[in-house]
Design a protein around this motif. Structure first.
Motif, PDB file in Angstrom:
ATOM      1  N   ARG A 154       0.994  -1.290  -0.046  1.00 18.82           N
ATOM      2  CA  ARG A 154       0.016  -0.056  -0.196  1.00 18.82           C
ATOM      3  C   ARG A 154       0.603   0.827   0.260  1.00 18.82           C
ATOM      4  N   ALA A 155       2.039   0.951   1.033  1.00 17.58           N
ATOM      5  CA  ALA A 155       3.168   2.019   0.560  1.00 17.58           C
ATOM      6  C   ALA A 155       3.400   2.577  -0.351  1.00 17.58           C
ATOM      7  N   TRP A 156       4.068   1.552  -0.839  1.00 19.52           N
ATOM      8  CA  TRP A 156       4.636   2.088  -2.599  1.00 19.52           C
ATOM      9  C   TRP A 156       3.680   2.442  -3.812  1.00 19.52           C
ATOM     10  N   TRP A 157       2.101   1.707  -3.204  1.00 18.81           N
ATOM     11  CA  TRP A 157       1.353   2.163  -4.630  1.00 18.81           C
ATOM     12  C   TRP A 157       0.883   3.649  -4.514  1.00 18.81           C
ATOM     13  N   ALA A 158       1.190   3.821  -2.767  1.00 23.27           N
ATOM     14  CA  ALA A 158       0.458   4.992  -3.011  1.00 23.27           C
ATOM     15  C   ALA A 158       1.623   6.258  -3.678  1.00 23.27           C
ATOM     16  N   GLN A 159       3.251   6.385  -3.679  1.00 24.74           N
ATOM     17  CA  GLN A 159       3.835   6.499  -4.238  1.00 24.74           C
ATOM     18  C   GLN A 159       3.875   6.991  -5.206  1.00 24.74           C
ATOM     19  N   GLY A 160       3.193   6.032  -6.188  1.00 25.58           N
ATOM     20  CA  GLY A 160       2.981   5.737  -7.507  1.00 25.58           C
ATOM     21  C   GLY A 160       3.506   4.660  -8.200  1.00 25.58           C
ATOM     22  N   ASP A 488     -11.981   3.612   1.046  1.00 28.97           N
ATOM     23  CA  ASP A 488     -10.144   3.201   0.399  1.00 28.97           C
ATOM     24  C   ASP A 488      -9.203   3.715   0.412  1.00 28.97           C
ATOM     25  N   LEU A 489      -9.469   5.012   1.082  1.00 33.07           N
ATOM     26  CA  LEU A 489      -8.608   6.344   0.547  1.00 33.07           C
ATOM     27  C   LEU A 489      -7.526   5.639   1.330  1.00 33.07           C
ATOM     28  N   GLY A 490      -7.054   4.388   2.161  1.00 27.52           N
ATOM     29  CA  GLY A 490      -5.990   4.496   2.322  1.00 27.52           C
ATOM     30  C   GLY A 490      -4.674   4.451   1.051  1.00 27.52           C
ATOM     31  N   TRP A 491      -5.017   3.498   0.444  1.00 27.47           N
ATOM     32  CA  TRP A 491      -4.662   3.888  -0.562  1.00 27.47           C
ATOM     33  C   TRP A 491      -3.877   4.799  -1.531  1.00 27.47           C
ATOM     34  N   THR A 496      -3.388   3.893   7.096  1.00 26.73           N
ATOM     35  CA  THR A 496      -4.247   3.679   7.775  1.00 26.73           C
ATOM     36  C   THR A 496      -4.567   4.318   8.344  1.00 26.73           C
ATOM     37  N   ILE A 497      -5.585   4.769   7.909  1.00 31.60           N
ATOM     38  CA  ILE A 497      -6.273   7.341   8.021  1.00 31.60           C
ATOM     39  C   ILE A 497      -6.988   6.225   9.498  1.00 31.60           C
ATOM     40  N   PRO A 498      -6.744   6.721  10.692  1.00 28.78           N
ATOM     41  CA  PRO A 498      -7.497   6.249  12.144  1.00 28.78           C
ATOM     42  C   PRO A 498      -8.879   7.299  12.053  1.00 28.78           C
ATOM     43  N   ARG A 499      -9.312   6.037  12.867  1.00 25.98           N
ATOM     44  CA  ARG A 499     -11.591   6.765  12.593  1.00 25.98           C
ATOM     45  C   ARG A 499     -11.144   7.317  14.748  1.00 25.98           C
ATOM     46  N   ASN A 500     -10.604   6.015  15.361  1.00 33.57           N
ATOM     47  CA  ASN A 500     -10.393   6.294  16.894  1.00 33.57           C
ATOM     48  C   ASN A 500      -9.211   7.024  17.648  1.00 33.57           C
ATOM     49  N   ALA A 501      -8.744   8.110  18.157  1.00 34.39           N
ATOM     50  CA  ALA A 501      -7.052   8.171  17.930  1.00 34.39           C
ATOM     51  C   ALA A 501      -7.356   9.519  18.552  1.00 34.39           C
ATOM     52  N   THR A 502      -6.601  10.364  19.589  1.00 37.42           N
ATOM     53  CA  THR A 502      -6.366  11.605  19.560  1.00 37.42           C
ATOM     54  C   THR A 502      -5.949  12.768  19.508  1.00 37.42           C
ATOM     55  N   ASN A 503      -6.381  13.883  19.559  1.00 35.50           N
ATOM     56  CA  ASN A 503      -5.767  14.660  18.697  1.00 35.50           C
ATOM     57  C   ASN A 503      -4.753  15.138  19.218  1.00 35.50           C
ATOM     58  N   GLY A 504      -3.690  14.591  20.034  1.00 32.58           N
ATOM     59  CA  GLY A 504      -3.066  15.215  20.067  1.00 32.58           C
ATOM     60  C   GLY A 504      -2.419  16.429  21.314  1.00 32.58           C
ATOM     61  N   HIS A 505      -3.966  16.886  22.400  1.00 28.88           N
ATOM     62  CA  HIS A 505      -3.530  17.967  23.314  1.00 28.88           C
ATOM     63  C   HIS A 505      -4.562  17.653  23.828  1.00 28.88           C
TER      64      HIS A 505
END
Length: 601
Positions: A154-160, A488-491, A496-505
């Motif tokens: 997935r990482a290399w596909w996203a880079q073309g 499938d926007l992770g590609w 992986t796009i988080p759904r339940n995560a902290t907001n950093g503050h």
């Protein structure tokens, strides 16, 4: 005494009335022919609104059918539409790939109003990795390694790139396989040479370890060089060891011959030590490549290295989480000015842009990481999400070509734009012609970029460049408003796009609102958000807009055609984005269909 008129010093006699009539007739004929030949080229192709306005405005006189299709083009020969290309249709969306994709209106090239012209699909160079599935492993280890392989692909596909997993089956096809089997080598060295045999059987390209990941902007010079697919020298990268190689089939064959002919091959530790040092060109630049080798993990992520040694499968799962988090943080560091969610009409577009705004919040979240304060190996001075203010999400009304700003745009159909602008669904033709503004969506989002006194044609050309250029695809995302957000926007992003995560503050634990920090008001948000009643009405209108695109009555079809004819540029932008997104999805699905039959598919 009469006045004697001269021309270039010579006297001019009186002009006979008959000669004067011939002169005037010649001038009139010249003007008529100039009009016929030059006027058609200045008229943009597109449907006419006149057929929808009968009874509302005075109709122009119609010419007999003998002059059809258009009296202004009687001297032009009929042209065939471009041939339908392979894999150029997805549902009700069709496209035509051509270098003239910046032409303002696709119908002038495709001769079909519903067929968008897109830039030629960029060739994805193959990047290979080697994975021997014949080695005995327990099921937990296989699952953990499959998860890591998925992240790598997935990482290399996203880079073309076009990631391909090779195995012993490809190595058997190499002409050097029999010679390798006759040599009594240790298993690690034999497997290292098998990787090269599998690569040689595929031809030119890149040989990569599954623990090497691209972590940088798509416009990075190294990634751009690798994407060109032309590798004049057999090369490796300084401090990456066996992490990544580039080269042509001829150079790879020569290196394999040299290694197998080495009389001290049994003493070599790996393929690099089995050949002469001058075989490889060593590139010192590798800033956009992160290699999570065993030595790097031990040196920089000691806690993780201990977990891998104690529990291999769970340790690899943890490593995979760390790699995903590092890719997400790397993406966030590339856009220090935050994420802009376009909202051209702030007062009544909350529901319309809500999916894009939610995606922006997910991207701004801090990813789940086993080592939150750590940085990737190639960027030790990154800004971890936990130690800084989270990414800012703004909702400007216009597009801004600003360095360090990622833009997410929601592109509505003219009908959707009309119902949200007026906050009503009963759109009729008199309102379209007499009240509504032409191409209001595109004019608004390009207002700061191109100004006010610009027509729709240059605006749509600029918009296509923003959407589909190499820079645009890595700095913007455009979504049709009437479709649900893709899952499938992770590609597209590579992680992986988080759904339940902290907001950093952190916020104060005191429940009282007076103790909580005051939210920063974004000056670019424009008007205040809608009230609850308007939000409820917007949701109902969004449902109507989605249903409007599926089935329409005869009167609704007339309204749709009238809106598209009145908003040619907005319609072109909507069709272009739909076709561009559909082609991206089809390209990946076809690649997955091809690879699923092979090892690691």
């Amino acid at each position: 005494m009469p006045v004697q008129r001269t021309l270039f010093g010579r006297p001019i006699g009186p002009i006979h009335p008959r000669k004067l009539a011939i002169l005037l007739a010649s001038v009139a004929l010249f003007a008529l022919f100039s009009l016929l030949f030059t006027l058609p080229s200045s008229i943009p192709a597109g449907p006419s609104l006149s057929k929808f306005t009968a009874g509302h405005i005075i109709s122009l006189p119609k010419f007999p059918k003998a002059f059809s299709p258009n009296i202004l083009t009687v001297f032009r020969p009929a042209a065939h539409a471009p041939p339908v290309q392979k894999n150029s249709t997805s549902g009700d969306v069709s496209w035509y790939s051509n270098w003239s994709w910046l032409t303002p209106f696709s119908s002038s090239v495709t001769l079909d109003e519903n067929r968008s012209i897109l830039p030629p699909l960029r060739q994805r160079p193959p990047i290979y990795t080697y994975y021997d599935r014949t080695v005995k492993r327990d099921q937990e280890m296989k699952n953990a390694e499959d998860t890591l392989l998925f992240t790598w692909r997935r990482a290399w596909w996203a880079q073309g790139f076009k990631p391909i997993i090779l195995g012993p089956a490809e190595a058997v096809n190499s002409p050097f396989y029999a010679e390798l089997q006759m040599k009594n080598l240790e298993i690690p060295l034999k497997n290292a040479i098998m990787r090269w045999l599998a690569w040689e059987s595929m031809g030119n390209g890149i040989l990569c370890e599954t623990l090497v990941f691209p972590m940088g902007d798509q416009t990075d010079h190294l990634l751009a060089y690798l994407r060109r697919g032309e590798y004049p020298k057999l090369a490796r990268f300084d401090k990456l060891g066996r992490g990544l190689f580039t080269g042509s089939k001829t150079d790879v064959m020569a290196a394999i011959k040299q290694a197998l002919a080495n009389p001290e091959l049994k003493l070599a530790k790996d393929f690099i030590s089995a050949v002469d040092a001058k075989t490889f060109y060593i590139d010192p630049e590798h800033g956009s490549l992160a290699y999570y080798s065993e030595s790097v993990v031990k040196e920089r992520y000691g806690k993780l290295a201990a977990e891998i040694s104690q529990d291999g499968p769970n340790g690899l799962i943890t490593l995979n989480k760390l790699i995903n988090a590092h890719m997400h943080v790397t993406w966030q560091n590339m856009f220090p000015k935050g994420i802009a969610v376009l909202k051209p009409k702030p007062k009544h577009m909350n529901t319309l842009v809500e999916p894009a705004h939610k995606l922006a919040e997910f991207l701004a979240y801090c990813p789940e990481s086993p080592l939150p304060a750590s940085c990737p190996p190639n960027h030790q001075r990154c800004s971890p999400c936990v130690s800084t203010t989270p990414m800012v999400t703004t909702t400007p009304y216009t597009y801004r070509n600003t360095t360090g700003l990622y833009t997410i745009g929601t592109v509505p159909h003219p009908y959707t734009m009309a119902v949200f602008t007026q906050l009503r669904s009963n759109i009729d033709i008199p309102w379209i012609r007499r009240v509504s503004n032409r191409d209001e969506w595109l004019s608004t989002i390009t207002k700061e970029l191109l100004g006010n006194g610009v027509s729709g044609a240059p605006r749509i050309s600029k918009f296509k460049e923003i959407v589909a250029s190499p820079h645009g695809t890595s700095h913007t995302l455009w979504i049709p408003a009437e479709k649900d957000m893709a899952t499938d926007l992770g590609w597209t992003f590579g992680f992986t796009i988080p759904r339940n995560a902290t907001n950093g503050h952190s916020e104060t634990p005191v429940p009282g609102p007076e103790r909580r920090p005051i939210p920063v008001q974004d000056a670019m948000n424009g008007l205040a958000p809608s009230n609850p009643e308007e939000i409820e009405k917007e949701m109902a209108l969004m449902t109507i807009a989605k249903e409007f695109g599926k089935a329409r009555t005869e009167s609704e079809e007339k309204v749709k055609n009238a809106l598209e004819a009145w908003n040619l540029a907005d319609t072109e932008a909507w069709r272009f984005v739909r076709a561009f997104m559909a082609r991206q999805k089809m390209e990946r699905e076809q690649w997955e269909e091809e690879e699923k039959a092979f090892l690691g598919g």
